[in-house]
Design a protein around this motif. Sequence first.
Motif, short mmCIF file in Angstrom:
data_model
loop_
_atom_site.label_atom_id
_atom_site.label_comp_id
_atom_site.label_asym_id
_atom_site.label_seq_id
_atom_site.Cartn_x
_atom_site.Cartn_y
_atom_site.Cartn_z
N VAL A 110 35.99 36.87 38.89
CA VAL A 110 35.46 35.50 38.94
C VAL A 110 36.53 34.51 38.45
O VAL A 110 36.73 33.46 39.06
CB VAL A 110 34.17 35.38 38.11
CG1 VAL A 110 33.76 33.93 37.92
CG2 VAL A 110 33.04 36.16 38.77
N TYR A 111 37.23 34.84 37.36
CA TYR A 111 38.28 33.96 36.85
C TYR A 111 39.39 33.79 37.88
O TYR A 111 39.91 32.69 38.07
CB TYR A 111 38.87 34.51 35.55
CG TYR A 111 37.91 34.47 34.38
CD1 TYR A 111 37.03 33.41 34.19
CD2 TYR A 111 37.88 35.50 33.46
CE1 TYR A 111 36.16 33.38 33.13
CE2 TYR A 111 37.01 35.48 32.39
CZ TYR A 111 36.15 34.41 32.23
OH TYR A 111 35.29 34.38 31.18
N ALA A 112 39.77 34.86 38.55
CA ALA A 112 40.83 34.78 39.57
C ALA A 112 40.38 33.89 40.73
O ALA A 112 41.16 33.08 41.23
CB ALA A 112 41.18 36.17 40.06
N LEU A 113 39.12 34.02 41.17
CA LEU A 113 38.62 33.19 42.27
C LEU A 113 38.59 31.71 41.89
O LEU A 113 38.94 30.85 42.70
CB LEU A 113 37.23 33.66 42.69
CG LEU A 113 37.18 35.02 43.41
CD1 LEU A 113 35.73 35.43 43.65
CD2 LEU A 113 37.95 34.97 44.71
N VAL A 114 38.18 31.43 40.65
CA VAL A 114 38.16 30.05 40.19
C VAL A 114 39.58 29.49 40.14
O VAL A 114 39.82 28.34 40.55
CB VAL A 114 37.48 29.95 38.80
CG1 VAL A 114 37.70 28.59 38.16
CG2 VAL A 114 35.98 30.24 38.92
N LEU A 115 40.53 30.28 39.69
CA LEU A 115 41.92 29.84 39.63
C LEU A 115 42.47 29.57 41.03
O LEU A 115 43.12 28.54 41.26
CB LEU A 115 42.78 30.89 38.92
CG LEU A 115 44.24 30.55 38.73
CD1 LEU A 115 44.40 29.32 37.84
CD2 LEU A 115 44.99 31.73 38.14
N ILE A 116 42.20 30.44 41.98
CA ILE A 116 42.65 30.25 43.35
C ILE A 116 42.02 28.99 43.95
O ILE A 116 42.70 28.20 44.61
CB ILE A 116 42.33 31.50 44.21
CG1 ILE A 116 43.23 32.65 43.76
CG2 ILE A 116 42.52 31.22 45.69
CD1 ILE A 116 42.84 34.00 44.34
#
Length: 168
Positions: free
Chosen positions: A110-116
């Motif tokens: 989820v953190y990676a998706l938000v960052l992207i």
Amino acid sequence: MNVSFSHKIVSKYTGAKTKMDCLRMRKNISKYLDGELTKDEVGELFKHLGICPDCKREYEEMKMLFDSINTPAEVFAPPHLFASIRQRIYVQKHQPILLRLLKPIFAPVVYALVLIAAIFIGNSLSRNILSTNTQNKEAFKLTLNLAAFDDAPRNSFSNIYDNLMSGE
């Protein structure tokens, strides 16, 4: 050396106390409470405690502290604790295997998706701002009627002013 030896002899046979005896006996109190003294040392300690009220008071205070530390306190769990633990165990056992496997990696994904998404949105916003800035530059020139100065030399006042006003 003879003086300290004679003090020990006098102390042993007459029951007189010395500072050195008290210091040694106070160290022995702690050793006694920890069960580290021999029978002879225990006898010597209690003989000294019989004649020295200061060391006896020290012994009683340390014994009381030692007993309070070594006495286990009764701890009571809240009534709902065991039911709550059983409930959590039951839920964990009956969770689908896929969910149990994916749960530890859920937060990093989820953190990676938000960052992207943030990078993508920031990139598209910066492109819009740059294109708007170029359009604004042209509108600015038309508004101030600076197009007449396009043929001016590069270091002229009008070009420097134009560059400052347009943000270049």
